[in-house]
Design an enzyme around this catalytic site. Structure first.
Site, PDB file in Angstrom:
ATOM      1  N   GLU A   1      87.028  66.925 -18.616  1.00 26.28           N
ATOM      2  CA  GLU A   1      87.559  66.806 -17.257  1.00 26.28           C
ATOM      3  C   GLU A   1      89.082  66.856 -17.314  1.00 26.28           C
ATOM      4  O   GLU A   1      89.721  67.170 -16.327  1.00 26.28           O
ATOM      5  CB  GLU A   1      87.097  65.471 -16.637  1.00 26.28           C
ATOM      6  CG  GLU A   1      87.501  65.253 -15.186  1.00 26.28           C
ATOM      7  CD  GLU A   1      88.921  64.719 -15.014  1.00 26.28           C
ATOM      8  OE1 GLU A   1      89.464  64.843 -13.908  1.00 26.28           O
ATOM      9  OE2 GLU A   1      89.494  64.187 -15.978  1.00 26.28           O
TER      10      GLU A   1
ATOM     11  N   CYS B   1      82.356  64.033 -15.476  1.00 26.95           N
ATOM     12  CA  CYS B   1      81.821  63.382 -16.687  1.00 26.95           C
ATOM     13  C   CYS B   1      80.503  63.992 -17.149  1.00 26.95           C
ATOM     14  O   CYS B   1      79.995  63.642 -18.211  1.00 26.95           O
ATOM     15  CB  CYS B   1      81.626  61.894 -16.436  1.00 26.95           C
ATOM     16  SG  CYS B   1      83.079  61.117 -15.764  1.00 26.95           S
TER      17      CYS B   1
ATOM     18  N   HIS C   1      75.668  56.802 -18.445  1.00 30.50           N
ATOM     19  CA  HIS C   1      77.107  57.064 -18.380  1.00 30.50           C
ATOM     20  C   HIS C   1      77.791  55.742 -18.020  1.00 30.50           C
ATOM     21  O   HIS C   1      77.356  55.045 -17.100  1.00 30.50           O
ATOM     22  CB  HIS C   1      77.392  58.129 -17.316  1.00 30.50           C
ATOM     23  CG  HIS C   1      78.849  58.243 -16.985  1.00 30.50           C
ATOM     24  ND1 HIS C   1      79.786  58.506 -17.948  1.00 30.50           N
ATOM     25  CD2 HIS C   1      79.522  58.091 -15.814  1.00 30.50           C
ATOM     26  CE1 HIS C   1      80.988  58.526 -17.379  1.00 30.50           C
ATOM     27  NE2 HIS C   1      80.858  58.275 -16.093  1.00 30.50           N
TER      28      HIS C   1
HETATM   29  N1  CAA Z   1      84.771  36.792 -12.878  1.00 31.16           N
HETATM   30  C1  CAA Z   1      83.665  37.537 -12.941  1.00 31.16           C
HETATM   31  N2  CAA Z   1      83.440  38.617 -12.148  1.00 31.16           N
HETATM   32  C2  CAA Z   1      84.390  38.932 -11.251  1.00 31.16           C
HETATM   33  C3  CAA Z   1      85.573  38.165 -11.111  1.00 31.16           C
HETATM   34  C4  CAA Z   1      85.751  37.052 -11.982  1.00 31.16           C
HETATM   35  N3  CAA Z   1      86.845  36.318 -11.946  1.00 31.16           N
HETATM   36  N4  CAA Z   1      86.307  38.722 -10.140  1.00 31.16           N
HETATM   37  C5  CAA Z   1      85.634  39.778  -9.668  1.00 31.16           C
HETATM   38  N5  CAA Z   1      84.465  39.898 -10.339  1.00 31.16           N
HETATM   39  C6  CAA Z   1      83.444  40.938 -10.184  1.00 31.16           C
HETATM   40  C7  CAA Z   1      83.161  41.313  -8.744  1.00 31.16           C
HETATM   41  O1  CAA Z   1      82.279  40.397  -8.134  1.00 31.16           O
HETATM   42  C8  CAA Z   1      82.561  42.698  -8.906  1.00 31.16           C
HETATM   43  O2  CAA Z   1      81.230  42.587  -9.299  1.00 31.16           O
HETATM   44  P1  CAA Z   1      80.092  43.499  -8.617  1.00 31.16           P
HETATM   45  O3  CAA Z   1      80.461  44.918  -8.951  1.00 31.16           O
HETATM   46  O4  CAA Z   1      78.839  43.073  -9.283  1.00 31.16           O
HETATM   47  O5  CAA Z   1      80.157  43.261  -7.157  1.00 31.16           O
HETATM   48  C9  CAA Z   1      83.331  43.260 -10.110  1.00 31.16           C
HETATM   49  O6  CAA Z   1      83.943  42.139 -10.749  1.00 31.16           O
HETATM   50  C10 CAA Z   1      84.415  44.242  -9.726  1.00 31.16           C
HETATM   51  O7  CAA Z   1      85.186  43.659  -8.751  1.00 31.16           O
HETATM   52  P2  CAA Z   1      85.718  44.504  -7.502  1.00 31.16           P
HETATM   53  O8  CAA Z   1      84.595  45.287  -6.903  1.00 31.16           O
HETATM   54  O9  CAA Z   1      86.490  43.617  -6.622  1.00 31.16           O
HETATM   55  O10 CAA Z   1      86.687  45.494  -8.304  1.00 31.16           O
HETATM   56  P3  CAA Z   1      87.644  46.611  -7.844  1.00 31.16           P
HETATM   57  O11 CAA Z   1      87.892  46.627  -6.396  1.00 31.16           O
HETATM   58  O12 CAA Z   1      88.804  46.483  -8.734  1.00 31.16           O
HETATM   59  O13 CAA Z   1      86.828  47.971  -8.161  1.00 31.16           O
HETATM   60  C11 CAA Z   1      85.872  49.691  -9.438  1.00 31.16           C
HETATM   61  C12 CAA Z   1      86.000  48.178  -9.257  1.00 31.16           C
HETATM   62  C13 CAA Z   1      85.381  50.307  -8.133  1.00 31.16           C
HETATM   63  C14 CAA Z   1      84.853  49.951 -10.501  1.00 31.16           C
HETATM   64  C15 CAA Z   1      87.252  50.265  -9.839  1.00 31.16           C
HETATM   65  O14 CAA Z   1      87.575  49.816 -11.125  1.00 31.16           O
HETATM   66  C16 CAA Z   1      87.311  51.781  -9.812  1.00 31.16           C
HETATM   67  O15 CAA Z   1      87.629  52.394  -8.800  1.00 31.16           O
HETATM   68  N6  CAA Z   1      87.027  52.429 -10.994  1.00 31.16           N
HETATM   69  C17 CAA Z   1      87.082  53.874 -11.136  1.00 31.16           C
HETATM   70  C18 CAA Z   1      85.885  54.570 -10.520  1.00 31.16           C
HETATM   71  C19 CAA Z   1      84.612  54.355 -11.302  1.00 31.16           C
HETATM   72  O16 CAA Z   1      84.601  54.031 -12.469  1.00 31.16           O
HETATM   73  N7  CAA Z   1      83.471  54.606 -10.628  1.00 31.16           N
HETATM   74  C20 CAA Z   1      82.187  54.490 -11.250  1.00 31.16           C
HETATM   75  C21 CAA Z   1      81.188  55.472 -10.699  1.00 31.16           C
HETATM   76  S1  CAA Z   1      81.852  57.135 -10.757  1.00 31.16           S
HETATM   77  C22 CAA Z   1      81.555  57.670 -12.338  1.00 31.16           C
HETATM   78  O17 CAA Z   1      80.784  57.117 -13.040  1.00 31.16           O
HETATM   79  C23 CAA Z   1      82.317  58.862 -12.815  1.00 31.16           C
HETATM   80  C24 CAA Z   1      83.479  58.400 -13.617  1.00 31.16           C
HETATM   81  O18 CAA Z   1      83.356  58.256 -14.826  1.00 31.16           O
HETATM   82  C25 CAA Z   1      84.726  58.091 -12.935  1.00 31.16           C
END
Ligand code: CAA
Length: 415
Positions: A83, A115, A237
């Site tokens: 990618e 991916c 993945h």
């Molecule tokens: N202790 C334990 N857990 C905690 C916590 C704490 N102190 N604080 C937060 N959490 C948990 C939340 O409850 C949440 O859990 P759930 O997912 O079970 O609800 C988790 O941590 C993540 O918290 P947020 O949702 O608030 O996190 P975020 O807003 O930072 O977003 C994300 C997370 C969307 C994955 C972000 O990192 C992101 O955009 N990542 C890139 C996109 C991605 O990886 N997408 C995956 C699917 S796409 C794909 O697979 C293709 C690819 O490779 C990109």
């Protein structure tokens, strides 16, 4: 050609960036609770390429041990999936082909679908081997995952390359038919040609992944695939390792099964060991999951196979319950945009003597830790685009390096 010819992964080797940023360091900078990283997304650190490393140097470093073991005589095709391509026209695999002094009688091509590209490469390679079982195909899946600083995606960055030799009568795993496939036109994650960092709708991307997985699984079932109960483990993945847990729970529900957390851990727990330290490696990610699972079943005490059990009697010389011989592993590949594929891999007798567990663990443990300011500076660094001569700093201790950008040409060299 016999219809039941076994084709699959004959050898698998990975390499990663030589630097590492821990999530402790990232959390200390941005004030995030460490639990969100370690537990919430399941990541502990991310690989960062050295200044003279990229998808080509990692790809060549991953493939070199495979060529050292098997030679290049039977390899007539190299498929490079990525990618994070370094050129709009030239296939990155040609640089690898050159660095590894492969024969000129080779076809080389680059594949892209976020991916998912590594799995497309694997499936196309299997087709080529079925056409002529005397040939082997070198598949390389290599990526540097990069999001904007201070955005949620930043914590899921990483870098790695997986090289796989695809062959008839494979020594590691045979890949089964059928595959279940799924495509939907969705903008959950993408990178326009003018950007160096990916754009993502994080929450949307998670549900797009789950929807695509469901579609691929349903198609797999309709195509006459194995029943859920037949799988010993599932490799998903892993953009972040908690995604594998989300995916497996969703699959259990889709199959009408109760979500038993112990069963979830049993099915995927051993597939996340490499990805939680390396981060997202896009095309390579699901195959790092497979490597972690297979290496975790290694009975040779960390051996790379050279001094492990010889497998000469067609067995691993052990009745260890970790042995995955003959037990189906489900693989789910997802590429945003989106395409997903579900298929099965079955480890063959003697596979544990072929593993590169020690090499893989050293690739991770040998990385040099960097501080936050250093990471931030590297993240924003790019070659000038003026067509001048821009040597890259000598930094990597890996076998190959990017010498620099000279007159708009990337030049690579053995270190
Ligand atoms: N202790 C334990 N857990 C905690 C916590 C704490 N102190 N604080 C937060 N959490 C948990 C939340 O409850 C949440 O859990 P759930 O997912 O079970 O609800 C988790 O941590 C993540 O918290 P947020 O949702 O608030 O996190 P975020 O807003 O930072 O977003 C994300 C997370 C969307 C994955 C972000 O990192 C992101 O955009 N990542 C890139 C996109 C991605 O990886 N997408 C995956 C699917 S796409 C794909 O697979 C293709 C690819 O490779 C990109």
């Amino acid at each position: 050609m016999p219809k039941d010819l076994a084709v699959g992964i004959h050898d698998l080797s990975f390499a990663t960036g030589q630097l590492v940023l821990t999530h402790e360091t990232l959390a200390a900078h941005n004030g995030t609770e460490l639990g969100k990283y370690h537990v919430g997304i399941g990541q502990r650190s991310m690989s960062v390429p050295a200044a003279d490393e990229d998808i080509v140097t990692m790809g060549a470093a991953a493939a070199a041990p495979i060529l050292a073991r098997h030679g290049a005589d039977r390899i007539r095709t190299v498929i490079f999936a990525t990618e994070s391509s370094v050129d709009q026209a030239k296939a990155a695999g040609i640089h690898v082909h050159s660095l590894l002094s492969m024969p000129s009688a080779t076809r080389v091509v680059e594949l892209k679908q976020a991916c998912y590209g590594g799995t497309a490469a694997l499936q196309f390679a299997i087709g080529l081997v079925h056409r002529d079982p005397s040939q082997q195909v070198l598949v390389i899946a290599s990526d540097v995952s990069k999001y904007e600083l201070d955005q949620p995606g930043e914590a899921t960055q990483g870098a790695a390359a997986v090289a796989m030799l695809i062959s008839a009568d494979p020594a590691l795993v045979r890949i089964e038919e059928p595959s279940g496939v799924f495509t939907a036109d969705i903008m959950d994650f993408w990178r326009p040609n003018y950007l160096t960092t990916a754009l993502v709708d994080g929450k949307e991307s998670v549900s797009a992944y789950l929807q695509a997985m469901d579609g691929a699984w349903k198609d797999y079932t309709e195509q006459g695939g194995r029943a859920f109960e037949e799988f010993a483990a599932f490799c998903y993945h892993q953009p972040f390792t908690k995604m594998a847990y989300k995916a497996h729970r969703a699959l259990l529900e889709s199959c009408g099964r109760e979500v038993d957390e112990a069963e979830v851990v049993r099915a995927i727990g051993r597939t996340t060991a490499y990805n939680e330290d390396i981060g997202n490696s896009y095309t390579a990610s699901v195959y790092l999951g497979l490597a972690a699972l297979l290496d975790g079943s290694d009975d040779s005490d960390g051996s790379d196979g050279s001094d492990g059990s010889d497998g000469s009697d067609g067995s691993d010389g052990s009745d260890d319950s970790d042995d995955l011989t003959g037990r189906a592993i489900g693989l789910l590949s997802y590429g945003s945009g989106s395409v997903a594929e579900f298929f099965a891999a079955v480890p063959v007798p003697g596979y544990r003597s072929q593993l590169r567990s020690e090499q893989h663990r050293e690739a991770i443990s040998g990385r040099r830790e960097i501080g936050y300011a250093d990471y931030r500076e590297r993240h924003e660094q790019a070659f000038p685009v003026d067509g001048g001569d821009h040597p890259a700093p000598r930094e990597t201790t890996g076998p190959y390096r990017l010498a620099g950008l000279f007159g708009h040409k990337r030049v690579y060299e053995p270190r």
